[in-house]
Design a protein around this motif. Structure first.
Motif, PDB file in Angstrom:
ATOM      1  N   GLN A   1      -4.332   0.452  -1.625  1.00  0.00           N
ATOM      2  CA  GLN A   1      -3.848  -0.927  -1.503  1.00  0.00           C
ATOM      3  C   GLN A   1      -3.780  -1.516  -2.900  1.00  0.00           C
ATOM      4  OE1 GLN A   1      -5.403  -3.360   1.645  1.00  0.00           O
ATOM      5  NE2 GLN A   1      -5.320  -5.165   0.344  1.00  0.00           N
TER       6      GLN A   1
ATOM      7  N   ASP B   1      -8.969   0.207  -2.465  1.00  0.00           N
ATOM      8  CA  ASP B   1      -8.433  -1.134  -2.718  1.00  0.00           C
ATOM      9  C   ASP B   1      -8.475  -1.400  -4.220  1.00  0.00           C
ATOM     10  OD1 ASP B   1      -7.816  -3.828  -2.914  1.00  0.00           O
ATOM     11  OD2 ASP B   1      -9.140  -4.444  -1.289  1.00  0.00           O
TER      12      ASP B   1
ATOM     13  N   SER C   1       0.855  -1.192   0.000  1.00  0.00           N
ATOM     14  CA  SER C   1       0.000   0.000   0.000  1.00  0.00           C
ATOM     15  C   SER C   1       0.889   1.238   0.000  1.00  0.00           C
ATOM     16  CB  SER C   1      -0.934   0.003   1.212  1.00  0.00           C
ATOM     17  OG  SER C   1      -0.201  -0.013   2.406  1.00  0.00           O
TER      18      SER C   1
END
Length: 105
Positions: A53, A99, A37
């Motif tokens: 991430q 993400d 990340s």
């Protein structure tokens, strides 16, 4: 959270300057193969930090999981996606998680 200037890199997206950084030393979970990340914030103002991430491991993971470098083009793409999803980098508040594995990017 303010990013350190030392070790961070500057990127300009749509005439707005940001700073981004990848931890040189992996966290415990990243050593174990969890995804890499990195953090992004506005260069001259403090607000919510974007925490991205990735879908690949930190290069220093001990499992030998595949990794790749985070390129400025990757960071630009993440910033644009986060802004589309409601990240307000000038507004104070909690970290904004993004993400990329779940986003399919």
């Amino acid at each position: 959270m303010a990013l350190l200037r030392k070790g961070s890199r500057r990127i300009v997206v749509d005439d707005t300057a940001y700073r981004w950084i990848v931890r040189r030393k992996p966290t415990y979970s990243q050593e174990d193969g969890c995804p890499l990340s990195y953090a992004v914030e506005l260069e001259d103002a403090r607000g919510a930090v974007l925490v991205v991430q990735t879908d690949h491991a930190h290069p220093l993971n001990y499992r030998g999981s595949p990794s790749k470098a985070v390129l400025p083009s990757d960071v630009e793409r993440a910033i644009r996606l986060a802004l589309e999803r409601g990240w307000e980098p000038t507004a104070p508040g909690a970290q904004f998680p993004l993400d990329l594995a779940a986003a399919g990017s």
